[in-house]
Write an enzyme that holds these catalytic residues in place. Structure first.
Site, PDB file in Angstrom:
ATOM      1  N   ASP A 184     101.456  22.890   0.789  1.00 55.73           N
ATOM      2  CA  ASP A 184     100.260  22.138   1.152  1.00 55.73           C
ATOM      3  C   ASP A 184     100.445  21.683   2.602  1.00 55.73           C
ATOM      4  O   ASP A 184     101.417  22.052   3.258  1.00 55.73           O
ATOM      5  CB  ASP A 184     100.014  20.960   0.186  1.00 55.73           C
ATOM      6  CG  ASP A 184     101.014  19.835   0.366  1.00 55.73           C
ATOM      7  OD1 ASP A 184     102.047  20.039   1.060  1.00 55.73           O
ATOM      8  OD2 ASP A 184     100.774  18.736  -0.172  1.00 55.73           O
TER       9      ASP A 184
ATOM     10  N   GLU B  64      96.488  16.999  -9.549  1.00 54.86           N
ATOM     11  CA  GLU B  64      96.456  17.910  -8.390  1.00 54.86           C
ATOM     12  C   GLU B  64      95.026  18.193  -7.947  1.00 54.86           C
ATOM     13  O   GLU B  64      94.750  18.262  -6.756  1.00 54.86           O
ATOM     14  CB  GLU B  64      97.183  19.222  -8.717  1.00 54.86           C
ATOM     15  CG  GLU B  64      98.683  19.068  -8.911  1.00 54.86           C
ATOM     16  CD  GLU B  64      99.384  18.460  -7.708  1.00 54.86           C
ATOM     17  OE1 GLU B  64      98.877  18.567  -6.580  1.00 54.86           O
ATOM     18  OE2 GLU B  64     100.445  17.843  -7.894  1.00 54.86           O
TER      19      GLU B  64
ATOM     20  N   TYR C 181      98.380  26.807  -4.484  1.00 52.32           N
ATOM     21  CA  TYR C 181      99.036  25.493  -4.451  1.00 52.32           C
ATOM     22  C   TYR C 181      99.063  24.856  -5.843  1.00 52.32           C
ATOM     23  O   TYR C 181     100.105  24.451  -6.348  1.00 52.32           O
ATOM     24  CB  TYR C 181      98.333  24.562  -3.437  1.00 52.32           C
ATOM     25  CG  TYR C 181      98.766  23.150  -3.653  1.00 52.32           C
ATOM     26  CD1 TYR C 181     100.023  22.738  -3.209  1.00 52.32           C
ATOM     27  CD2 TYR C 181      97.992  22.256  -4.389  1.00 52.32           C
ATOM     28  CE1 TYR C 181     100.483  21.472  -3.474  1.00 52.32           C
ATOM     29  CE2 TYR C 181      98.433  20.988  -4.660  1.00 52.32           C
ATOM     30  CZ  TYR C 181      99.674  20.591  -4.195  1.00 52.32           C
ATOM     31  OH  TYR C 181     100.131  19.348  -4.481  1.00 52.32           O
TER      32      TYR C 181
END
Ligand code: SF4
Length: 363
Positions: free
Chosen positions: A140, A39, A122
């Protein structure tokens, strides 16, 4: 909002995902460390570009302890080319935080994950749902777009206040029995079906109900106000070389590229070098250089960051003397051979110059 949330949305998007998902290495794991790594790397980076970086990091540091123990220069060198170097520095710091404060065990709850440096809503939602199946929806750019189009949300996605609206809707849509798959599915749907330009509406499972499609608003949604114009900066680099060694320095905090290496920098407000000002500056710094030493740069380099546009020129200056220790300290410079430069983390702009000038050995 024009379309009402319904459980059918989750089912439809999960069905679509099972048929269309790409095989990506971080989808085969529930290891929070590897999920976090992926991520951090994928923020503001396309999958094709991020994939080799993920593989490199996962191979060099298979565990959070190994990343924590690595020297920062090595981490930044591995990151080189991805940009947004503060992400790499934060990632390194967070790995150390997890080792020291959490006994090398990743926190498992969304709220706990938010306390880690560089971990925003996020990333915390991604780790909590993918690794621990917590029911918390990710938001996102892909998710904003899909929700805005399917449900007809016209809130400006660049405005912080809109986040609440989208978060509330996503939280209503996410199913308790498959939060991980739902989150993966909606992001993947935005990445490959409901794309920013030319979404594949013709073969879309939401075609019947999609608000944007049915109202001819696909190009208008999501609404995103324009970012401020990027600031123009002009870098004039003095590349001092003596006896096959190049003088470089590590950049400090408070500006771009913290922790990366570049050359003596003279910044000005135009691309034309004010030679008199530069020579005075160098003289004041104890570096006696004459105008005849300044070879005209062969090329201009441009580099665009999110809020800055950099134009750089490099002036190679052969010195017939070694710079004195106190001068080096004052200017924060140190001499490096080509081999040593290769191992240093550098902005891509510097790397391009070094390659063009054949200063780096392993081209
Ligand atoms: S119909 Fe088009 S705009 Fe609507 S969700 Fe499908 S791909 Fe996106």
């Amino acid at each position: 909002m024009e379309n009402k949330p319904s459980p059918l949305f989750a089912q439809t998007i999960i069905d679509w995902y099972q048929r269309h998902k790409r095989a990506l290495p971080w989808r085969d794991t529930t290891d929070p460390y590897l999920i976090w790594l992926s991520e951090v790397i994928l923020q503001q980076t396309r999958v094709a570009q991020g994939l080799p970086y993920f593989r490199r990091f996962a191979e060099a540091y298979p565990t959070v302890q190994q990343l924590a123990a690595a020297p920062q220069d090595e981490v930044l060198r591995l990151w080189q080319g991805l940009g947004y170097y503060s992400r790499a520095r934060n990632m390194h710091h967070t790995a150390q935080q997890i080792v020291q404060e959490y006994g090398s065990v990743f926190p498992s709850r969304y709220e706990e994950l938010l306390k880690l440096r560089g971990v925003g809503g996020y990333t915390a939602a991604a780790i909590a749902s993918f690794a621990f199946r917590e029911k918390v929806a990710v938001l996102d750019g892909n998710v904003f777009r899909v929700l805005a189009r399917v449900f007809g949300l016209s809130d400006d996605i660049a405005a912080p206040a809109s986040r609440k609206v989208f978060q509330q809707l996503a939280n209503e849509l996410i199913p308790a029995n498959a939060p991980d798959t739902f989150n993966q599915a909606i992001m993947e749907f935005g990445a490959i079906q409901c794309t920013p330009v030319m979404p594949d509406c013709l073969f879309c499972p939401f075609q019947q109900s999609c608000f944007a499609f049915n109202h001819g608003l696909v190009q208008e949604l999501p609404v995103k106000s324009k970012a401020k114009a990027a600031r123009a900066r002009f870098f004039h680099y003095m590349v001092f070389v003596h006896d096959g060694e190049y003088y470089m320095r590590k950049r400090l905090s408070g500006d771009i590229w913290e922790g990366l290496y570049d050359f003596y920098l003279h910044e000005s407000d135009s691309k034309t070098l004010d030679t008199a000002r530069l020579l005075k500056e160098l003289n004041d710094a104890g570096i006696a250089v004459e105008e005849s030493h300044l070879l005209a740069p062969r090329k201009e380099y441009k580099h665009v960051l999110s809020h800055q546009k950099i134009t750089a020129r490099f002036y190679l200056i052969q010195l017939d003397f070694r710079l004195k220790e106190e001068v080096l300290q004052e200017a924060r410079l140190a001499p490096y051979s080509s081999e040593k430069i290769e191992a240093l983390p550098k902005p891509i702009l510097i790397d391009s110059y070094l390659k063009d000038e054949k200063i780096l050995l392993n081209l």
